[in-house]
Design a protein around this motif. Structure first.
Motif, mmCIF file in Angstrom:
data_model
loop_
_atom_site.group_PDB
_atom_site.id
_atom_site.type_symbol
_atom_site.label_atom_id
_atom_site.label_comp_id
_atom_site.label_asym_id
_atom_site.label_seq_id
_atom_site.Cartn_x
_atom_site.Cartn_y
_atom_site.Cartn_z
ATOM 1 N N GLN A 206 43.596 32.526 29.420
ATOM 2 C CA GLN A 206 43.729 31.364 30.288
ATOM 3 C C GLN A 206 43.605 31.711 31.772
ATOM 4 O O GLN A 206 43.203 30.868 32.579
ATOM 5 N N ASN A 207 43.953 32.939 32.133
ATOM 6 C CA ASN A 207 44.003 33.312 33.546
ATOM 7 C C ASN A 207 42.944 34.336 33.954
ATOM 8 O O ASN A 207 42.916 34.765 35.111
ATOM 9 N N LEU A 208 42.077 34.709 33.045
ATOM 10 C CA LEU A 208 41.018 35.662 33.358
ATOM 11 C C LEU A 208 40.044 35.035 34.350
ATOM 12 O O LEU A 208 39.504 33.955 34.115
ATOM 13 N N GLU A 209 39.812 35.722 35.455
ATOM 14 C CA GLU A 209 38.858 35.254 36.453
ATOM 15 C C GLU A 209 37.530 35.973 36.238
ATOM 16 O O GLU A 209 37.485 37.210 36.248
ATOM 17 N N ILE A 210 36.475 35.199 36.041
ATOM 18 C CA ILE A 210 35.145 35.763 35.749
ATOM 19 C C ILE A 210 34.197 35.390 36.874
ATOM 20 O O ILE A 210 34.027 34.209 37.193
ATOM 21 N N SER A 211 33.575 36.383 37.485
ATOM 22 C CA SER A 211 32.636 36.133 38.573
ATOM 23 C C SER A 211 31.273 35.726 38.019
ATOM 24 O O SER A 211 31.009 35.837 36.812
ATOM 25 N N GLU A 212 30.377 35.287 38.895
ATOM 26 C CA GLU A 212 29.031 34.899 38.472
ATOM 27 C C GLU A 212 28.274 36.077 37.874
ATOM 28 O O GLU A 212 27.426 35.902 37.002
ATOM 29 N N SER A 213 28.578 37.273 38.344
ATOM 30 C CA SER A 213 27.884 38.469 37.844
ATOM 31 C C SER A 213 28.330 38.860 36.444
ATOM 32 O O SER A 213 27.619 39.546 35.717
ATOM 33 N N GLY A 214 29.545 38.440 36.082
ATOM 34 C CA GLY A 214 30.085 38.800 34.769
ATOM 35 C C GLY A 214 31.227 39.786 34.828
ATOM 36 O O GLY A 214 31.740 40.216 33.794
ATOM 37 N N SER A 215 31.652 40.176 36.053
ATOM 38 C CA SER A 215 32.844 41.025 36.158
ATOM 39 C C SER A 215 34.077 40.127 36.052
ATOM 40 O O SER A 215 34.064 38.986 36.509
ATOM 41 N N ALA A 216 35.120 40.627 35.446
ATOM 42 C CA ALA A 216 36.310 39.814 35.212
ATOM 43 C C ALA A 216 37.562 40.623 35.532
ATOM 44 O O ALA A 216 37.548 41.864 35.505
ATOM 45 N N HIS A 217 38.636 39.897 35.845
ATOM 46 C CA HIS A 217 39.903 40.587 36.072
ATOM 47 C C HIS A 217 41.065 39.640 35.833
ATOM 48 O O HIS A 217 40.921 38.414 35.894
ATOM 49 N N VAL A 218 42.215 40.241 35.550
ATOM 50 C CA VAL A 218 43.456 39.489 35.397
ATOM 51 C C VAL A 218 44.594 40.386 35.861
ATOM 52 O O VAL A 218 44.530 41.621 35.727
ATOM 53 N N ILE A 219 45.621 39.778 36.444
ATOM 54 C CA ILE A 219 46.770 40.522 36.960
ATOM 55 C C ILE A 219 48.001 40.184 36.122
ATOM 56 O O ILE A 219 48.333 39.016 35.931
ATOM 57 N N LEU A 220 48.651 41.213 35.614
ATOM 58 C CA LEU A 220 49.873 41.048 34.823
ATOM 59 C C LEU A 220 51.041 41.585 35.639
ATOM 60 O O LEU A 220 51.154 42.788 35.864
ATOM 61 N N THR A 221 51.895 40.703 36.101
ATOM 62 C CA THR A 221 53.020 41.104 36.949
ATOM 63 C C THR A 221 54.211 41.576 36.122
ATOM 64 O O THR A 221 54.308 41.307 34.915
ATOM 65 N N ASN A 222 55.133 42.245 36.797
ATOM 66 C CA ASN A 222 56.362 42.675 36.137
ATOM 67 C C ASN A 222 57.116 41.486 35.562
ATOM 68 O O ASN A 222 57.645 41.545 34.450
ATOM 69 N N LYS A 223 57.169 40.398 36.335
ATOM 70 C CA LYS A 223 57.903 39.212 35.891
ATOM 71 C C LYS A 223 57.308 38.639 34.614
ATOM 72 O O LYS A 223 58.029 38.276 33.674
#
Length: 318
Positions: A206-223
């Motif tokens: 639900q929170n994965l950010e995908i760029s136009e190029s196809g690179s993706a990232h998500v941040i998992l916090t301690n909380k």
């Protein structure tokens, strides 16, 4: 004498052998560590063999590590498996023994040990341990060691779908599968997640950010991790998930640590990402690496660099 014979001679020479693997282990790290220990025990019942490193409950099904005192290292042979660089070795006593052997399949950027066997063509160190066994007729394989090595291969090949999987990998897996253990149970165990992990999987998608190029990232916090009643080690099972999305070319999962820095898990379907990892205190394979980001600024830097890397890769493939 080839390297596999040299390693056997060293094993034969020492009465006490201590086997280390990398921090935050995966099935290959544990499988190769404990699989090798089992082979040595089956061959030399009189030797004292220890596996050290932090025990993780999720990997109890593979085996449990030993707690040993510092004096056990005196006159001991130490073997570090599946560990590319020294800071990643779990238990820093690894260099206090009499002799040190490094067995690994990552790029050999940190050359340590009195004897090194590094095969970057191998799918896993578990595959290499089988090759060590196969090259020395005196070594004996137990059913449990076969189970452990098979589990390590399955884990590091992503169920035989990663590019490092070769015909030799399948041959080794087939030979191991002839021993008395269930390949089905291993597949089930490595795919198994609990309810908290299923919630984490949903969060990632639900929170994965995908760029136009196809690179993706998500941040998992301690909380987030704490709210889901998970530990940092639990998040490793989620690393392959973004790759299931067809438009994703490569991805970074940032996992916040207790000191507020972020552990970065980098994966790729094509672009080599290990040089990027090196720029941020890490390293690994071209398609599977790890690194560290000290703060939000460095996270943004890694995200931008990954995106540029992906753009170049996509452009070259047009």
């Amino acid at each position: 004498m080839n390297i596999k014979q040299e390693i056997y001679e060293k094993i034969n020479q020492y009465d006490t052998i201590i086997i280390h693997r990398h921090q935050h282990p995966d099935p290959d790290a544990i499988g190769s560590q404990m699989g090798l220990a089992g082979i040595i025990k089956a061959t030399f019942p009189e030797k004292k063999i220890y596996c050290v490193g932090k025990q993780y409950k999720g990997f109890d099904w593979l085996g449990k590590t030993d707690e040993i005192s510092d004096d056990v290292y005196q006159n001991a042979l130490v073997i570090a498996v599946d560990t590319a660089n020294q800071p990643r070795v779990d238990d820093n006593r690894y260099n206090t023994g009499k002799y040190l052997i490094k067995i690994d399949h990552h790029p050999n950027d940190d050359q340590f040990g009195d004897l090194m066997w590094v095969n970057t063509e191998a799918s896993s160190v578990s595959e290499m341990i089988y090759d060590l066994y196969d090259a020395n007729e005196a070594l004996k394989m137990s059913d449990n060691s076969a189970r452990l090595l098979y589990a390590g291969i399955v884990g590091d090949t992503g169920r035989f779908k990663y590019p490092a999987t070769t015909s030799h990998t399948f041959l080794v897996a087939s030979n191991l599968a002839q021993y008395d253990f269930s390949t089905n149970i291993i597949a089930e165990k490595e795919d198994e997640i609990d309810i908290p992990l299923s919630h984490l999987a949903a969060y990632i998608y639900q929170n994965l950010e995908i760029s136009e190029s196809g690179s993706a990232h998500v941040i998992l916090t301690n909380k987030l991790v704490e709210d889901l009643h998970l530990g940092d080690d639990s998040t490793s099972a989620m690393v392959p998930l973004p790759g299931n999305i067809g438009s994703v070319v490569d991805w970074a999962i940032f996992v916040q640590q207790k000191d507020e820095s972020y552990r970065i898990r980098l994966r790729s379907k094509g672009p080599a990402i290990n040089e990027l990892a090196k720029e941020h205190g890490g390293g690994g394979h071209p398609l599977a690496s790890g690194a560290v980001a000290k703060d939000d600024i460095e996270i943004k830097q890694v995200v931008n660099q990954l995106d540029e890397l992906t753009k170049e890769y996509v452009e070259k493939r047009k």
